[in-house]
Write a protein that holds these residues in place. Structure first.
Motif, mmCIF file in Angstrom:
data_model
loop_
_atom_site.group_PDB
_atom_site.id
_atom_site.type_symbol
_atom_site.label_atom_id
_atom_site.label_comp_id
_atom_site.label_asym_id
_atom_site.label_seq_id
_atom_site.Cartn_x
_atom_site.Cartn_y
_atom_site.Cartn_z
ATOM 1 N N SER A 213 -13.616 -4.050 -18.377
ATOM 2 C CA SER A 213 -14.396 -3.712 -18.213
ATOM 3 C C SER A 213 -12.928 -2.493 -18.075
ATOM 4 C CB SER A 213 -14.888 -3.197 -17.296
ATOM 5 O OG SER A 213 -14.281 -4.451 -16.670
ATOM 6 N N GLU A 214 -13.392 -1.254 -18.090
ATOM 7 C CA GLU A 214 -12.806 0.070 -17.481
ATOM 8 C C GLU A 214 -13.107 0.073 -16.239
ATOM 9 O OE1 GLU A 214 -14.144 3.182 -20.435
ATOM 10 O OE2 GLU A 214 -13.141 3.217 -21.349
ATOM 11 N N GLY A 215 -12.005 1.258 -15.392
ATOM 12 C CA GLY A 215 -12.073 1.407 -14.089
ATOM 13 C C GLY A 215 -10.471 1.017 -13.781
ATOM 14 N N TYR A 216 -10.648 1.216 -12.448
ATOM 15 C CA TYR A 216 -9.390 1.085 -11.454
ATOM 16 C C TYR A 216 -9.952 -0.031 -10.503
ATOM 17 C CZ TYR A 216 -9.030 5.802 -13.875
ATOM 18 O OH TYR A 216 -9.158 6.551 -14.702
ATOM 19 N N THR A 217 -8.844 -0.459 -9.965
ATOM 20 C CA THR A 217 -8.558 -1.981 -9.134
ATOM 21 C C THR A 217 -7.831 -1.864 -8.711
ATOM 22 O OG1 THR A 217 -10.707 -3.044 -10.644
ATOM 23 C CG2 THR A 217 -9.693 -4.177 -8.981
ATOM 24 N N LEU A 218 -7.859 -2.340 -7.188
ATOM 25 C CA LEU A 218 -6.864 -2.211 -6.599
ATOM 26 C C LEU A 218 -6.997 -3.450 -5.871
ATOM 27 C CD1 LEU A 218 -3.906 -1.050 -4.877
ATOM 28 C CD2 LEU A 218 -5.625 -0.604 -2.520
ATOM 29 N N VAL A 219 -5.921 -4.794 -6.118
ATOM 30 C CA VAL A 219 -6.516 -6.200 -5.435
ATOM 31 C C VAL A 219 -5.218 -6.044 -4.488
ATOM 32 C CG1 VAL A 219 -5.894 -8.016 -7.082
ATOM 33 C CG2 VAL A 219 -7.035 -6.601 -8.221
ATOM 34 N N LEU A 220 -5.597 -6.927 -3.632
ATOM 35 C CA LEU A 220 -5.125 -7.317 -1.808
ATOM 36 C C LEU A 220 -5.249 -8.515 -2.219
ATOM 37 C CD1 LEU A 220 -6.380 -3.994 0.034
ATOM 38 C CD2 LEU A 220 -4.241 -3.984 -1.543
ATOM 39 N N GLY A 221 -3.441 -9.148 -1.945
ATOM 40 C CA GLY A 221 -3.176 -10.288 -1.484
ATOM 41 C C GLY A 221 -1.885 -10.501 0.013
ATOM 42 N N GLU A 222 -1.952 -11.947 -0.091
ATOM 43 C CA GLU A 222 -1.324 -12.087 1.049
ATOM 44 C C GLU A 222 -0.093 -11.988 -0.008
ATOM 45 O OE1 GLU A 222 -2.628 -15.785 2.979
ATOM 46 O OE2 GLU A 222 -4.389 -14.618 4.238
ATOM 47 N N GLU A 223 0.956 -12.246 1.245
ATOM 48 C CA GLU A 223 2.507 -12.955 0.355
ATOM 49 C C GLU A 223 1.777 -14.201 -0.355
ATOM 50 O OE1 GLU A 223 5.908 -11.291 -0.033
ATOM 51 O OE2 GLU A 223 4.136 -9.756 0.461
ATOM 52 N N GLN A 224 2.396 -14.556 -1.233
ATOM 53 C CA GLN A 224 2.818 -15.817 -2.527
ATOM 54 C C GLN A 224 1.162 -15.968 -2.207
ATOM 55 O OE1 GLN A 224 5.785 -17.024 -2.780
ATOM 56 N NE2 GLN A 224 6.427 -15.623 -2.279
ATOM 57 N N SER A 225 0.759 -15.509 -2.806
ATOM 58 C CA SER A 225 -1.099 -15.418 -2.967
ATOM 59 C C SER A 225 -1.300 -15.533 -4.443
ATOM 60 C CB SER A 225 -1.835 -14.773 -2.319
ATOM 61 O OG SER A 225 -1.545 -12.966 -3.694
ATOM 62 N N GLY A 226 -0.329 -15.024 -4.993
ATOM 63 C CA GLY A 226 -0.073 -15.158 -7.171
ATOM 64 C C GLY A 226 -0.294 -13.550 -7.599
ATOM 65 N N LYS A 227 0.138 -13.021 -6.618
ATOM 66 C CA LYS A 227 -0.528 -11.806 -7.301
ATOM 67 C C LYS A 227 0.313 -11.020 -8.220
ATOM 68 C CE LYS A 227 0.697 -8.980 -3.080
ATOM 69 N NZ LYS A 227 0.784 -10.404 -2.573
ATOM 70 N N SER A 337 -11.590 0.660 -6.340
ATOM 71 C CA SER A 337 -12.764 -0.845 -6.004
ATOM 72 C C SER A 337 -11.639 -1.745 -5.028
ATOM 73 C CB SER A 337 -12.992 -1.022 -7.239
ATOM 74 O OG SER A 337 -13.778 -2.051 -6.329
ATOM 75 N N VAL A 338 -11.518 -1.899 -4.456
ATOM 76 C CA VAL A 338 -10.529 -2.246 -3.137
ATOM 77 C C VAL A 338 -11.003 -3.626 -3.527
ATOM 78 C CG1 VAL A 338 -9.199 -2.995 -1.507
ATOM 79 C CG2 VAL A 338 -10.061 -0.298 -2.217
ATOM 80 N N LYS A 339 -10.339 -5.194 -4.484
ATOM 81 C CA LYS A 339 -10.558 -5.941 -3.591
ATOM 82 C C LYS A 339 -8.700 -6.948 -3.612
ATOM 83 C CE LYS A 339 -14.299 -5.571 -6.699
ATOM 84 N NZ LYS A 339 -15.769 -5.874 -6.504
ATOM 85 N N GLU A 340 -9.899 -8.131 -2.675
ATOM 86 C CA GLU A 340 -8.609 -9.120 -2.380
ATOM 87 C C GLU A 340 -8.684 -10.517 -2.722
ATOM 88 O OE1 GLU A 340 -11.066 -10.586 1.367
ATOM 89 O OE2 GLU A 340 -8.899 -9.605 1.194
#
Length: 349
Positions: A213-227, A337-340
């Motif tokens: 899907s189109e759009g802008y997404t910010l994905v946050l994650g802890e250290e070693q979370s697999g980003k 859109s901010v996701k974790e």
């Protein structure tokens, strides 16, 4: 079902209609569907809709005539894009010779054209001429390779060093079953959740949906979370679906001009593309990892994000979870859109 894209000049509308009539048998049997620019729904953006359907096509018909050659859009855009897909093995291009014209030196000059003996307009029995085209389409459909299978067999589009990096797990793993364990062998897409809610209804089915899907997404994650592993997997799946993803590590991001940044990365990642302008907007997919490590000040971060919006309709940025505290200070992040990343957990009970 295979999609047949028909590229033609509006002057040759009657020939296009005859071509579609002769494809009716294949359509009724559920073998193919056809698409041409008259199928655009009112209100859709014309160029994006056309690019999307060319990209989805298994066979592309170039309806060659003096007016096709003279059309800057047919010849300069649709035909150029079609030849690129043909050379990458993602589609078959068939030049259909409608009316006599000079094609010497044309990019499709070396391809097998139909009819072989003379132009369709020179036939007394034009049905026989179009039947030759149908038979060639049948042969081409048999030869087309599914896009995901093509990428799995061999990736000729990417630099070998970059392709190896995409498959690297970045940890030492051993198995008696195989000498080399690739990222695809072990990777599972994590679920994502809206940052400010613990409600289970905010869980996405999977982060694997991001390239769809189109759009802008910010994905946050802890250290070693697999980003970073997520970034690699998104890149490969986006490429398999026909997009031309571009990966940028923000640790190396030292300017705010996204075009210059992408041009550098494209040369590092691709064999057959030199700059961003060669990628049609509908195929662009930007992935930026380690954004919390960017060295730009907030003003230049905003300039960067504004330039991303101008050049890309789809962008995924990945950053450490501490980045959430500076989001309010960066105006350009308001469109994201901010996701974790949800931590994996064992079932209860």
């Amino acid at each position: 079902m295979k999609k047949i894209f028909i590229s033609y000049s509006s002057v040759d509308e009657k020939y296009k209609d005859q071509m579609i009539s002769h494809l009716s048998g294949l359509k009724h049997r559920g073998v193919i569907e056809t698409w041409h620019n008259r199928d655009i729904i009112a209100g859709d953006v014309k160029s994006d809709e056309i690019d999307q359907n060319i990209n989805q096509a298994s066979v592309i018909l170039l309806m060659v005539s003096p007016d096709f050659i003279g059309s800057s859009y047919c010849y300069g855009h649709e035909m150029k894009y079609a030849i690129q897909l043909h050379e990458e093995g993602r589609a078959r291009v068939i030049p259909v010779m409608l009316r006599p014209c000079d094609i010497e030196g044309a990019p499709f000059d070396s391809l097998k054209s139909v009819p072989e003996k003379k132009w369709i307009s020179q036939y007394g029995d034009k049905d026989s001429a179009f039947l030759e085209v149908v038979e060639q389409i049948k042969e081409s459909i048999k030869e087309t390779v599914p896009k995901k299978e093509l990428v799995a067999k061999k990736d000729c589009a990417h630099k070998s060093s970059f392709f190896e990096w995409l498959n690297d797990t970045e940890v030492v793993l051993k198995s008696r079953a195989t000498e080399v364990i690739k990222l695809d062998d072990i990777y599972i897409y994590p679920d994502l959740r809206g940052l400010d809610s613990d409600d289970e209804s905010f869980l996405e089915v999977s982060s694997a949906r991001l390239p769809e899907s189109e759009g802008y997404t910010l994905v946050l994650g802890e250290e070693q979370s697999g980003k970073s592993a997520l970034a690699k997997s998104l890149y490969k799946d986006a490429f398999s679906s026909g997009k031309k993803p571009i990966f940028i590590d923000a640790e190396n991001l030292n300017e705010s001009d996204i075009i210059c940044l992408c041009d550098k990365e494209i040369k590092r990642q691709y064999n057959n593309i030199d700059c961003l302008s060669e990628i049609v907007p509908a195929e662009r997919f930007l992935i930026i990892d380690n954004f919390a490590s960017v060295s730009l000040n907030k003003r230049h971060q905003n300039i960067l994000l504004d330039s991303i919006e101008r050049e890309f309709s789809t962008c995924v940025i990945l950053a450490s979870d501490s980045f959430q505290y500076v989001i309010p200070d960066i105006e350009g992040m308001a469109r994201f859109s901010v996701k974790e990343i949800c931590n994996y957990s064992a079932p209860v009970g």
